[in-house]
Motif scaffolding. Structure first.
Motif, PDB file in Angstrom:
ATOM      1  N   ARG A 134     -10.099  -9.712 -11.338  1.00  0.00           N
ATOM      2  CA  ARG A 134     -10.596  -8.448 -10.786  1.00  0.00           C
ATOM      3  C   ARG A 134     -10.785  -8.604  -9.295  1.00  0.00           C
ATOM      4  N   ARG A 135     -10.487  -7.549  -8.587  1.00  0.00           N
ATOM      5  CA  ARG A 135     -10.728  -7.520  -7.143  1.00  0.00           C
ATOM      6  C   ARG A 135     -12.194  -7.228  -6.898  1.00  0.00           C
ATOM      7  N   ALA A 136     -12.724  -7.880  -5.896  1.00  0.00           N
ATOM      8  CA  ALA A 136     -14.104  -7.591  -5.508  1.00  0.00           C
ATOM      9  C   ALA A 136     -14.124  -6.338  -4.645  1.00  0.00           C
ATOM     10  N   GLY A 137     -15.171  -5.582  -4.746  1.00  0.00           N
ATOM     11  CA  GLY A 137     -15.318  -4.406  -3.905  1.00  0.00           C
ATOM     12  C   GLY A 137     -14.535  -3.213  -4.399  1.00  0.00           C
ATOM     13  N   ARG A 138     -14.490  -2.227  -3.533  1.00  0.00           N
ATOM     14  CA  ARG A 138     -13.775  -0.998  -3.868  1.00  0.00           C
ATOM     15  C   ARG A 138     -12.276  -1.227  -3.771  1.00  0.00           C
ATOM     16  N   PRO A 139     -11.503  -0.438  -4.486  1.00  0.00           N
ATOM     17  CA  PRO A 139     -10.049  -0.541  -4.335  1.00  0.00           C
ATOM     18  C   PRO A 139      -9.647  -0.082  -2.936  1.00  0.00           C
ATOM     19  N   PRO A 140      -8.579  -0.672  -2.387  1.00  0.00           N
ATOM     20  CA  PRO A 140      -8.171  -0.276  -1.038  1.00  0.00           C
ATOM     21  C   PRO A 140      -7.769   1.195  -0.985  1.00  0.00           C
ATOM     22  N   ARG A 141      -8.152   1.858   0.111  1.00  0.00           N
ATOM     23  CA  ARG A 141      -7.796   3.266   0.284  1.00  0.00           C
ATOM     24  C   ARG A 141      -6.419   3.354   0.902  1.00  0.00           C
ATOM     25  N   SER A 142      -5.754   4.394   0.553  1.00  0.00           N
ATOM     26  CA  SER A 142      -4.424   4.631   1.081  1.00  0.00           C
ATOM     27  C   SER A 142      -4.523   5.586   2.274  1.00  0.00           C
ATOM     28  N   ILE A 143      -3.787   5.256   3.308  1.00  0.00           N
ATOM     29  CA  ILE A 143      -3.744   6.177   4.453  1.00  0.00           C
ATOM     30  C   ILE A 143      -2.296   6.446   4.803  1.00  0.00           C
ATOM     31  N   SER A 144      -2.057   7.594   5.352  1.00  0.00           N
ATOM     32  CA  SER A 144      -0.712   8.025   5.701  1.00  0.00           C
ATOM     33  C   SER A 144      -0.191   7.215   6.882  1.00  0.00           C
ATOM     34  N   GLU A 145       0.991   6.642   6.724  1.00  0.00           N
ATOM     35  CA  GLU A 145       1.611   5.871   7.806  1.00  0.00           C
ATOM     36  C   GLU A 145       1.873   6.754   9.022  1.00  0.00           C
ATOM     37  N   LEU A 148      -1.342   7.443  10.888  1.00  0.00           N
ATOM     38  CA  LEU A 148      -1.767   6.222  11.568  1.00  0.00           C
ATOM     39  C   LEU A 148      -0.933   5.983  12.821  1.00  0.00           C
ATOM     40  N   MET A 149       0.379   6.103  12.692  1.00  0.00           N
ATOM     41  CA  MET A 149       1.263   5.843  13.831  1.00  0.00           C
ATOM     42  C   MET A 149       1.077   6.897  14.933  1.00  0.00           C
ATOM     43  N   GLU A 150       0.833   8.151  14.521  1.00  0.00           N
ATOM     44  CA  GLU A 150       0.617   9.209  15.506  1.00  0.00           C
ATOM     45  C   GLU A 150      -0.657   8.926  16.314  1.00  0.00           C
ATOM     46  N   LEU A 151      -1.749   8.578  15.609  1.00  0.00           N
ATOM     47  CA  LEU A 151      -3.010   8.292  16.304  1.00  0.00           C
ATOM     48  C   LEU A 151      -2.904   7.025  17.154  1.00  0.00           C
ATOM     49  N   ARG A 174      -5.541  -3.497   8.061  1.00  0.00           N
ATOM     50  CA  ARG A 174      -4.655  -3.918   6.960  1.00  0.00           C
ATOM     51  C   ARG A 174      -3.350  -3.138   7.007  1.00  0.00           C
ATOM     52  N   LYS A 175      -3.442  -1.838   7.189  1.00  0.00           N
ATOM     53  CA  LYS A 175      -2.246  -0.997   7.212  1.00  0.00           C
ATOM     54  C   LYS A 175      -1.382  -1.314   8.439  1.00  0.00           C
ATOM     55  N   LEU A 176      -2.016  -1.553   9.586  1.00  0.00           N
ATOM     56  CA  LEU A 176      -1.257  -1.923  10.784  1.00  0.00           C
ATOM     57  C   LEU A 176      -0.513  -3.240  10.586  1.00  0.00           C
ATOM     58  N   ARG A 177      -1.191  -4.236  10.001  1.00  0.00           N
ATOM     59  CA  ARG A 177      -0.533  -5.521   9.714  1.00  0.00           C
ATOM     60  C   ARG A 177       0.625  -5.339   8.751  1.00  0.00           C
ATOM     61  N   GLU A 178       0.426  -4.493   7.739  1.00  0.00           N
ATOM     62  CA  GLU A 178       1.468  -4.217   6.763  1.00  0.00           C
ATOM     63  C   GLU A 178       2.693  -3.600   7.439  1.00  0.00           C
ATOM     64  N   LEU A 179       2.466  -2.643   8.351  1.00  0.00           N
ATOM     65  CA  LEU A 179       3.562  -2.004   9.063  1.00  0.00           C
ATOM     66  C   LEU A 179       4.277  -2.988   9.990  1.00  0.00           C
ATOM     67  N   GLU A 180       3.498  -3.857  10.655  1.00  0.00           N
ATOM     68  CA  GLU A 180       4.086  -4.865  11.541  1.00  0.00           C
ATOM     69  C   GLU A 180       4.957  -5.845  10.758  1.00  0.00           C
ATOM     70  N   SER A 181       4.492  -6.255   9.558  1.00  0.00           N
ATOM     71  CA  SER A 181       5.258  -7.223   8.762  1.00  0.00           C
ATOM     72  C   SER A 181       6.562  -6.615   8.266  1.00  0.00           C
ATOM     73  N   ARG A 182       6.596  -5.313   8.066  1.00  0.00           N
ATOM     74  CA  ARG A 182       7.844  -4.653   7.640  1.00  0.00           C
ATOM     75  C   ARG A 182       8.868  -4.628   8.756  1.00  0.00           C
ATOM     76  N   LYS A 183       8.397  -4.586  10.013  1.00  0.00           N
ATOM     77  CA  LYS A 183       9.318  -4.551  11.145  1.00  0.00           C
ATOM     78  C   LYS A 183      10.045  -5.869  11.292  1.00  0.00           C
TER      79      LYS A 183
END
Length: 184
Positions: A134-145, A148-151, A174-183
């Motif tokens: 089980r993951r500790a804490g709340r499940p990660p929230r999803s945000i629109s890429e 995020l990129m616009e802001l 987390r989302k920024l790192r995820e986007l960077e790793s995809r590049k």
């Protein structure tokens, strides 16, 4: 001394062997205990061992299957329980040779064994479910890429983006790192 057809059928048996090579021992046990072996089924050779056992029993009039132990009937409790249930429903008794124990679905012992196996399979399933990581804490929230990129493109800080999207700073990072790793 003459025997009835029913008495003779009770001595006819099919041997069921699992992945081990226990057939010679089971044959010897059968001979010592007055059984006449009319066929052998192997879990490694038959895709549906209980079906094959019932087929052989039907052809020969046998009503007994000889197995080394419960683990021979299945690779886990659930499959052993299912195989035993199928055999019981077909009116076939099972003899556990290692214990010298004969059980079938019509006797109190056979019914008790099925009930115990049912409880054990439920317990094993419940235990396996509880063992899931089980993951500790709340499940990660999803945000629109795109949001995020616009802001981020407007030069906003991680703190300001988090506040604007109503998420935590760690979610933005987390989302920024995820986007960077995809590049890469």
């Amino acid at each position: 001394m003459s025997h009835t057809v029913e008495e003779l059928r009770a001595t006819l048996a099919v041997i069921y062997v699992g992945g081990d090579s226990s057939e010679p021992e089971i044959r010897a046990w059968a001979e010592d205990h007055g059984y006449v072996v009319v066929g052998t089924v192997s879990s490694s050779e038959d895709h549906d061992p209980p079906g094959r056992i019932m087929e052989l029993c039907g052809w020969n009039g046998a009503r007994t299957v000889l197995v080394r132990d419960l683990s021979t009937l299945g690779s886990d409790l659930q499959s052993a329980h299912d195989a035993l249930r199928k055999l019981y429903e077909a009116g076939i008794s099972v003899v556990f040779v290692d214990r010298g124990l004969r059980v079938d679905g019509r006797t109190a012992l056979g019914k008790l064994l099925m009930e115990m196996l049912s409880m054990a399979t439920e317990l094993a399933a419940s235990h396996a479910q509880r063992q899931q990581p089980r993951r500790a804490g709340r499940p990660p929230r999803s945000i629109s890429e795109s949001d995020l990129m616009e802001l981020r493109g407007r030069g906003m800080s991680v703190r300001a983006i988090a506040k604007a999207l109503d998420v935590s700073k760690s979610t933005v990072w987390r989302k920024l790192r995820e986007l960077e790793s995809r590049k890469d």
